[in-house]
Design a protein around this motif. Structure first.
Motif, short mmCIF file in Angstrom:
data_model
loop_
_atom_site.label_atom_id
_atom_site.label_comp_id
_atom_site.label_asym_id
_atom_site.label_seq_id
_atom_site.Cartn_x
_atom_site.Cartn_y
_atom_site.Cartn_z
N VAL A 64 10.67 9.02 -8.31
CA VAL A 64 9.41 8.49 -8.88
C VAL A 64 9.44 6.97 -8.89
O VAL A 64 8.46 6.31 -8.52
N ASP A 65 10.58 6.38 -9.28
CA ASP A 65 10.70 4.92 -9.30
C ASP A 65 10.51 4.34 -7.89
O ASP A 65 9.85 3.31 -7.73
N LEU A 66 11.09 5.00 -6.88
CA LEU A 66 10.93 4.53 -5.50
C LEU A 66 9.45 4.54 -5.10
O LEU A 66 8.94 3.58 -4.52
N ILE A 67 8.76 5.62 -5.41
CA ILE A 67 7.34 5.74 -5.06
C ILE A 67 6.54 4.65 -5.76
O ILE A 67 5.67 4.03 -5.15
N GLU A 68 6.84 4.40 -7.03
CA GLU A 68 6.12 3.36 -7.76
C GLU A 68 6.39 1.97 -7.20
O GLU A 68 5.56 1.07 -7.35
N GLU A 69 7.53 1.79 -6.53
CA GLU A 69 7.83 0.51 -5.88
C GLU A 69 7.18 0.41 -4.50
O GLU A 69 7.31 -0.60 -3.83
N TRP A 111 -4.91 6.24 0.64
CA TRP A 111 -4.14 4.99 0.57
C TRP A 111 -4.51 4.26 -0.72
O TRP A 111 -5.69 4.11 -1.03
N PHE A 112 -3.48 3.80 -1.45
CA PHE A 112 -3.72 3.13 -2.72
C PHE A 112 -2.84 1.89 -2.82
O PHE A 112 -1.77 1.83 -2.22
N ARG A 113 -3.28 0.93 -3.57
CA ARG A 113 -2.53 -0.31 -3.77
C ARG A 113 -1.18 -0.03 -4.43
O ARG A 113 -0.17 -0.60 -4.07
N ASN A 114 -1.17 0.89 -5.40
CA ASN A 114 0.06 1.27 -6.09
C ASN A 114 -0.21 2.58 -6.83
O ASN A 114 -1.33 3.10 -6.81
N MET A 134 0.84 -1.19 0.00
CA MET A 134 0.00 0.00 0.00
C MET A 134 0.88 1.25 0.00
O MET A 134 1.94 1.26 0.60
N ILE A 135 0.40 2.28 -0.68
CA ILE A 135 1.09 3.56 -0.72
C ILE A 135 0.17 4.62 -0.12
O ILE A 135 -1.00 4.70 -0.48
N LYS A 136 0.71 5.42 0.80
CA LYS A 136 -0.05 6.53 1.37
C LYS A 136 0.40 7.80 0.66
O LYS A 136 1.58 8.12 0.67
N TYR A 137 -0.54 8.49 0.02
CA TYR A 137 -0.23 9.74 -0.65
C TYR A 137 -0.83 10.90 0.13
O TYR A 137 -1.95 10.80 0.65
N THR A 138 -0.10 11.99 0.19
CA THR A 138 -0.65 13.26 0.64
C THR A 138 -1.25 13.88 -0.61
O THR A 138 -0.58 14.01 -1.63
N LEU A 139 -2.51 14.26 -0.54
CA LEU A 139 -3.23 14.76 -1.71
C LEU A 139 -3.69 16.19 -1.47
O LEU A 139 -3.90 16.60 -0.33
#
Length: 172
Positions: free
Chosen positions: A152-157, A17-20, A1-6
């Motif tokens: 960006v690659d780290l975030i996508e991982e 929170w998103f799967r990817n 799961m990835i937590k984004y500040t939006l």
């Protein structure tokens, strides 16, 4: 799961929170990601916390816990509608403005706390973040330098990263 500040187009901040990364992009394209304050579907990713996490617990190894959002200084009071559209627009931060000084000081304190509680890994940030994430290195808070593409690659991982706030004295 990835937590984004939006952040919505009205500059309301919130978390999601998103799967990817693709899951976020897909939901946003279908207007499923909306601001809880105003309901706007015009949402973008904002700044994210500099945390690298794995399944192992720092507390279990007797290490200091990572910096928590509640430990960071409170942000400055949002502007009134007549003052500015967004608190971080350069046009809103006029020289001598008290709000500018408050924001810079809040960034300075947050940055100092992050640096104080993290290890500087220099230009090897992306590699070290991956090693920590995949359990090849000891879990700890780190900071350093990387390229925008590597970030960006780290975030996508699924590895959460965020640039440290840049302060006026950094450019002197």
């Amino acid at each position: 799961m990835i937590k984004y500040t939006l952040v919505c187009d009205a500059k309301h901040g919130f978390e999601g929170w998103f799967r990817n990364s693709d899951d976020f992009d897909s939901q946003r394209a279908r207007h499923l990601v909306t601001c809880p304050v105003c309901g706007s579907a015009k949402v973008e990713k904002g700044l994210m916390a500099p945390a690298v996490s794995t399944a192992r617990s720092k507390e279990a190894r007797g290490l200091a816990p990572p910096v928590q959002p509640q430990d960071l200084p409170e942000p400055a009071t949002p502007p009134t509608p007549k003052s500015v559209d967004t608190p971080l627009q350069p046009s809103a931060l006029l020289p001598g403005d008290v709000r500018q000084k408050e924001l810079v000081e809040a960034f300075r304190q947050a940055r100092a706390r992050i640096i104080e509680n993290s290890e500087n890994v220099g230009t090897g940030f992306a590699d070290e973040a991956r090693k920590i994430h995949y359990g090849e290195a000891e879990e700890r808070s780190i900071y350093g330098e990387t390229t925008p593409k590597d970030a960006v690659d780290l975030i996508e991982e699924g590895i959460s990263v965020m640039p440290l706030p840049e302060l006026p004295e950094d450019k002197n």
